[in-house]
Write a protein that holds these residues in place. Structure first.
Motif, PDB file in Angstrom:
ATOM      1  N   PRO A   1      15.562  30.334 -31.601  1.00  0.00           N
ATOM      2  CA  PRO A   1      16.851  30.373 -30.900  1.00  0.00           C
ATOM      3  C   PRO A   1      17.410  31.781 -30.720  1.00  0.00           C
ATOM      4  O   PRO A   1      18.601  31.920 -30.502  1.00  0.00           O
ATOM      5  CB  PRO A   1      17.732  29.566 -31.847  1.00  0.00           C
ATOM      6  CG  PRO A   1      17.203  29.878 -33.201  1.00  0.00           C
ATOM      7  CD  PRO A   1      15.735  30.091 -33.037  1.00  0.00           C
ATOM      8  N   TYR A   2      16.560  32.815 -30.840  1.00  0.00           N
ATOM      9  CA  TYR A   2      17.102  34.177 -30.762  1.00  0.00           C
ATOM     10  C   TYR A   2      17.157  34.677 -29.335  1.00  0.00           C
ATOM     11  O   TYR A   2      17.944  35.557 -29.008  1.00  0.00           O
ATOM     12  CB  TYR A   2      16.263  35.118 -31.636  1.00  0.00           C
ATOM     13  CG  TYR A   2      16.232  34.619 -33.046  1.00  0.00           C
ATOM     14  CD1 TYR A   2      17.378  34.692 -33.839  1.00  0.00           C
ATOM     15  CD2 TYR A   2      15.106  34.013 -33.575  1.00  0.00           C
ATOM     16  CE1 TYR A   2      17.385  34.181 -35.113  1.00  0.00           C
ATOM     17  CE2 TYR A   2      15.105  33.499 -34.858  1.00  0.00           C
ATOM     18  CZ  TYR A   2      16.251  33.587 -35.619  1.00  0.00           C
ATOM     19  OH  TYR A   2      16.270  33.074 -36.883  1.00  0.00           O
ATOM     20  N   ALA A   3      16.303  34.116 -28.456  1.00  0.00           N
ATOM     21  CA  ALA A   3      16.292  34.576 -27.073  1.00  0.00           C
ATOM     22  C   ALA A   3      17.551  34.106 -26.360  1.00  0.00           C
ATOM     23  O   ALA A   3      18.225  33.171 -26.793  1.00  0.00           O
ATOM     24  CB  ALA A   3      15.063  34.032 -26.367  1.00  0.00           C
TER      25      ALA A   3
ATOM     26  N   THR B   1      28.405  30.013 -38.312  1.00  0.00           N
ATOM     27  CA  THR B   1      27.148  29.272 -38.212  1.00  0.00           C
ATOM     28  C   THR B   1      25.909  30.157 -38.220  1.00  0.00           C
ATOM     29  O   THR B   1      24.825  29.693 -38.546  1.00  0.00           O
ATOM     30  CB  THR B   1      27.105  28.467 -36.895  1.00  0.00           C
ATOM     31  OG1 THR B   1      27.229  29.392 -35.819  1.00  0.00           O
ATOM     32  CG2 THR B   1      28.225  27.464 -36.811  1.00  0.00           C
ATOM     33  N   GLY B   2      26.061  31.420 -37.815  1.00  0.00           N
ATOM     34  CA  GLY B   2      24.894  32.282 -37.699  1.00  0.00           C
ATOM     35  C   GLY B   2      24.103  32.041 -36.439  1.00  0.00           C
ATOM     36  O   GLY B   2      22.968  32.500 -36.322  1.00  0.00           O
ATOM     37  N   HIS B   3      24.664  31.276 -35.490  1.00  0.00           N
ATOM     38  CA  HIS B   3      23.935  30.996 -34.247  1.00  0.00           C
ATOM     39  C   HIS B   3      24.825  31.215 -33.053  1.00  0.00           C
ATOM     40  O   HIS B   3      26.040  31.086 -33.129  1.00  0.00           O
ATOM     41  CB  HIS B   3      23.445  29.547 -34.223  1.00  0.00           C
ATOM     42  CG  HIS B   3      22.284  29.318 -35.125  1.00  0.00           C
ATOM     43  ND1 HIS B   3      21.040  29.830 -34.859  1.00  0.00           N
ATOM     44  CD2 HIS B   3      22.185  28.631 -36.276  1.00  0.00           C
ATOM     45  CE1 HIS B   3      20.217  29.464 -35.833  1.00  0.00           C
ATOM     46  NE2 HIS B   3      20.896  28.742 -36.706  1.00  0.00           N
ATOM     47  N   LEU B   4      24.194  31.522 -31.912  1.00  0.00           N
ATOM     48  CA  LEU B   4      24.908  31.558 -30.638  1.00  0.00           C
ATOM     49  C   LEU B   4      24.315  30.550 -29.668  1.00  0.00           C
ATOM     50  O   LEU B   4      24.974  30.074 -28.769  1.00  0.00           O
ATOM     51  CB  LEU B   4      24.835  32.956 -30.028  1.00  0.00           C
ATOM     52  CG  LEU B   4      25.703  33.997 -30.729  1.00  0.00           C
ATOM     53  CD1 LEU B   4      25.367  35.393 -30.234  1.00  0.00           C
ATOM     54  CD2 LEU B   4      27.168  33.714 -30.476  1.00  0.00           C
ATOM     55  N   ASN B   5      23.019  30.256 -29.836  1.00  0.00           N
ATOM     56  CA  ASN B   5      22.348  29.300 -28.964  1.00  0.00           C
ATOM     57  C   ASN B   5      22.992  27.923 -29.111  1.00  0.00           C
ATOM     58  O   ASN B   5      23.230  27.450 -30.227  1.00  0.00           O
ATOM     59  CB  ASN B   5      20.870  29.246 -29.343  1.00  0.00           C
ATOM     60  CG  ASN B   5      20.106  28.354 -28.411  1.00  0.00           C
ATOM     61  OD1 ASN B   5      20.236  27.135 -28.485  1.00  0.00           O
ATOM     62  ND2 ASN B   5      19.326  28.943 -27.543  1.00  0.00           N
ATOM     63  N   LEU B   6      23.303  27.272 -27.982  1.00  0.00           N
ATOM     64  CA  LEU B   6      24.073  26.034 -28.040  1.00  0.00           C
ATOM     65  C   LEU B   6      23.335  24.941 -28.803  1.00  0.00           C
ATOM     66  O   LEU B   6      23.932  24.220 -29.604  1.00  0.00           O
ATOM     67  CB  LEU B   6      24.407  25.559 -26.623  1.00  0.00           C
ATOM     68  CG  LEU B   6      25.412  26.411 -25.859  1.00  0.00           C
ATOM     69  CD1 LEU B   6      25.679  25.820 -24.497  1.00  0.00           C
ATOM     70  CD2 LEU B   6      26.703  26.547 -26.631  1.00  0.00           C
ATOM     71  N   ALA B   7      22.033  24.805 -28.563  1.00  0.00           N
ATOM     72  CA  ALA B   7      21.281  23.763 -29.255  1.00  0.00           C
ATOM     73  C   ALA B   7      21.256  24.028 -30.754  1.00  0.00           C
ATOM     74  O   ALA B   7      21.490  23.134 -31.574  1.00  0.00           O
ATOM     75  CB  ALA B   7      19.865  23.694 -28.689  1.00  0.00           C
TER      76      ALA B   7
END
Lengths: 489, 128, 137
Positions: A65-67, A182-188
């Protein structure tokens, strides 16, 4: 590459059009070709997604999910197609109304830049990317606002800038805080991470902040006064595109976030959204009833219709989301059509204020017909596209025992009828207040091509009204996929 | 470190809001820029600052040194700074132009798009 | 601006080229070390602004390789092209191609960013310093 094409084609077109500041004919040709190419790409994407399901592209071939991810699912593809159609109509309208209204050379590049940003928001698969494209939308809109280079344009631009910038800053802060939680930006990936209890506990505050920013951009009560105060400074072509799309884009993101990503938002927040929707509906339609300038009437109706869309979001069910999606597409088309018709009325009668015009029914019967179709659709008279949209929303509201919400939606429909009949009676029916019934500049400008753009938007509105099943089925499947993706995690 | 940054951010936000509400065009623009700085700091804080090890892979290694700071929020902040900078430039030009045209620089002078109504029940007619 | 420093006006010409050389160095250095197109572009803008302040915006505009807006457009165009080139082999947009001696589509992208920053911000500076306001952009 196909999911990126709707974003890249207008971007390249904008660059081409901007590179030709002194060649009006070439620039307009490039603009039209770009808009048609965009429509073809959007149609191809739509066909591929509705046959084979969602497609995703990770930019730069980095691992997920980093891209930076772009996802074209059923909902996004349908909206991309709608917006591409709108783009073609806007460009045709710009071409038809002649160089006098559009030149100042910037119109075509900015229109395409705006389209690129809108498409990218529809397709964006991560939160930060959403923020970036909202900024590009803001920049393109500001450019369109100052095209006229008179004092009122600069004033409108400053007001628009100040409020939108505030919204953008809130959005950035929210994106940062959500990343921190959350440590995430990717929606999924975000949706998956939000299910862990300790993460979910930290999320309501930043998600509310994000919603606040998006609702400001959508023009929800009480943050809507910037909208009628700035939109009327836009050239008609841009007004159709911006009035049709921008606020709806923000609402689409809300729909997408609450439907498929942050599925466990607190019930209180959803309840609040519903009541905000009701107040927005009513205050928008009352504002429209007060005004006599066609552009302001329509601008206040944008606010009122945003209320309907937010109501659908607040119903928080697959059926509500499907109804919202249908209403969204109907509303984008109808609003843009009405703004284009309003531009034609201005060209034919010489003023935007209903007190200064009249007699259009006798002078332009085709224009009267186009207006009636758009107005009936906006009000929701059966069997128009608006009727089906409202039916889906009101039925779901009553099914959930939200009697007040559903009742408000029905009552606001009546008030919408009031201001549409005001435009009809004042603009079309009563005789022109001036003794010379038509201004001389009007006849030259109203070429058949000018009607073409409004007509091209009227046909899909009629199609949605008379034969809504395919669109409804497509959107139901798309929203079910969205909800089940949210539920599985 | 965290507490200190939080206090700093809240002071900057207060300054920004104060400037925003002053009713003067240039203060409004600068206030938005100041608020932007505060928001950038918020995003920056999500990297949980404290580590002083830069996120650079040293020659001869294939992974980051232990305890390296998270580089992603810095990339986000950089993007936000770039966009905010462009918008600040644009709005400064806009505000300067408006102030020059109407020879006053407060927001109450901005009536060209919304003229005061002359009729008791109906809005003013906008000529354009 | 009525009073201009003659010293600064004279010095601005060599300084312009020195700053531009520094900007280019920062741009190319960004390949493997801190630096890059954005920072380099800002230094180039500083060079242009120096000339615009020390002499006038007309002098600064003449020293730019293109007019500000076309320069910015060329930059965005180059960056887009760099993204598209990587996609030729069927890879997604912005997949970068690398070759020997440090040449890659990444450098092209960075040059695009450099030109976009230089063009657009110089345009803003000129608009702010010129008397005509936004209409003269």
């Amino acid at each position: 590459m196909l999911p990126l094409a709707p974003m890249l084609v207008p971007l390249v077109t904008a660059l081409l059009a901007a590179a030709l500041p002194r060649h009006a004919r070439l620039r307009r040709g490039a603009s039209l070709a770009g808009a048609v190419a965009l429509l073809v790409c959007a149609a191809a994407l739509f066909v591929r997604v509705s046959r084979g399901g969602a497609i995703s592209v990770a930019v730069g071939d980095w691992p997920l999910p980093y891209a930076i991810e772009f996802v074209a699912d059923g909902l996004a593809a349908a909206l991309v197609l709608t917006a591409a159609l709108l783009g073609v109509c806007a460009v045709v309208h710009a071409l038809a109304t002649g160089p006098a209204s559009e030149e100042r050379a910037g119109l075509h590049p900015l229109l395409h830049a705006l389209l690129a940003a809108v498409m990218a928001v529809f397709l964006a698969g991560d939160l930060f990317n959403l923020y970036v494209w909202f900024e590009l939308m803001l920049i393109a809109t500001l450019g369109l606002l100052v095209l006229g280079a008179e004092q009122r344009h600069a004033e409108a631009a400053l007001k628009y800038f100040a409020v939108s910038m505030l919204g953008t800053l809130l959005m950035l802060a929210a994106v940062g805080l959500i990343y921190g939680a959350t440590g995430h930006l990717n929606l999924a990936a975000l949706g998956a991470a939000a299910l862990a209890p300790q993460v979910a506990a930290a999320l309501p505050a930043p998600v509310t902040l994000l919603l606040l920013a998006l609702l400001l951009k959508a023009g929800v009560f009480p943050l809507f006064l910037w909208l009628p105060a700035s939109y009327h400074a836009l050239p008609v072509t841009a007004l159709a595109l911006i009035g049709g799309l921008l606020t709806k884009v923000a609402l689409y993101v809300v729909l997408r976030l609450l439907g498929g990503v942050f599925v466990n938002v607190p019930g209180l927040l959803v309840e609040a959204l519903g009541w905000l929707a009701v107040i927005t509906m009513i205050s928008g339609v009352l504002g429209a009833a007060y005004h006599w300038d066609m552009r302001r009437i329509l601008a206040f109706h944008i606010v009122s219709q945003i209320g309907y869309l937010l109501l659908g979001v607040a119903l928080a069910s697959p059926a509500g989301t499907a109804g919202t999606a249908f209403f969204l597409i109907h509303n984008v088309l109808v609003k843009a059509q009405l703004f284009l018709v309003c531009g034609l009325m201005w060209m034919a009668a010489g003023h935007h204020d209903l007190r200064r015009i009249g007699g259009l029914y006798a002078a332009r019967p085709l224009l009267a017909l186009l207006f009636l179709i758009g107005a009936f659709s906006l009000v929701g008279v059966p069997p128009s596209s608006g009727f089906w949209g409202k039916l889906l929303l009101v039925r779901e509201a009553f099914a959930q025992d939200r009697l007040a919400w559903g009742g408000a939606a029905l009552g606001v429909g009546l008030l919408t009828l009031y201001s549409m009949s005001k435009i009809w009676l004042e603009g079309f029916w009563k005789p022109h207040p001036e003794t010379r019934p038509q201004r001389s500049f009007a006849h030259a400008a109203l070429s058949p091509v000018a009607y073409l753009a409004a007509l091209a938007l009227t046909l899909p509105i009629l199609a949605l009204g008379l034969y809504p099943e395919p669109a409804m089925r497509h959107l139901e499947l798309a929203t079910q996929a969205l909800w089940s993706a949210g539920g599985q995690r | 470190m965290g507490l200190m940054l939080a206090i700093t951010i809240s002071i900057i936000v207060a300054v920004g809001v104060l400037l925003l509400l002053s009713g003067e065009l240039f203060r409004l623009v600068i206030g938005l820029a100041v608020l932007g700085t505060a928001v950038n700091l918020v995003v920056f804080m999500t990297a949980r600052p404290g580590s002083l090890t830069p996120p650079v892979i040293e020659p001869g290694f294939t992974t980051l040194p232990a305890g390296a700071v998270n580089a992603l929020p810095q990339a986000l902040v950089l993007t936000a700074i770039v966009i905010g900078f462009a918008l600040l430039c644009f709005s400064l030009v806009l505000a300067a132009w408006l102030a020059q045209r109407q020879r006053r620089a407060d927001v109450d002078g901005l009536r060209a798009t919304e003229p005061a109504p002359t009729d008791a029940v109906k809005p003013a007619i906008l000529e354009d | 601006m009525t009073s201009r420093s003659t010293l600064l006006a004279v010095a601005s010409r060599p300084l312009y080229w020195v700053l531009l050389a520094a900007a280019l160095w920062i741009l190319l250095r960004g390949h493997n070390e801190p630096g890059g197109g954005f920072v380099g572009g800002l230094v180039a803008v500083a060079a242009s602004s120096l000339v615009a302040i020390a002499r006038d915006t007309e002098a600064a505009r003449r020293l730019l390789p293109l007019a500000p807006l076309p320069l910015a457009m060329l930059g965005v165009g180059l960056a887009t092209l760099a993204g598209l080139l990587g996609g030729i082999g069927g890879a997604p947009f912005l997949t970068h191609l690398w070759s020997s001696w440090g040449l890659s589509t990444v450098v092209l992208f960075d040059v695009g960013v450099f030109l976009a920053v230089w063009g657009s911000l110089s345009g803003y500076v000129h608009a702010l310093l010129a008397d005509g306001g936004p209409a003269s952009r």
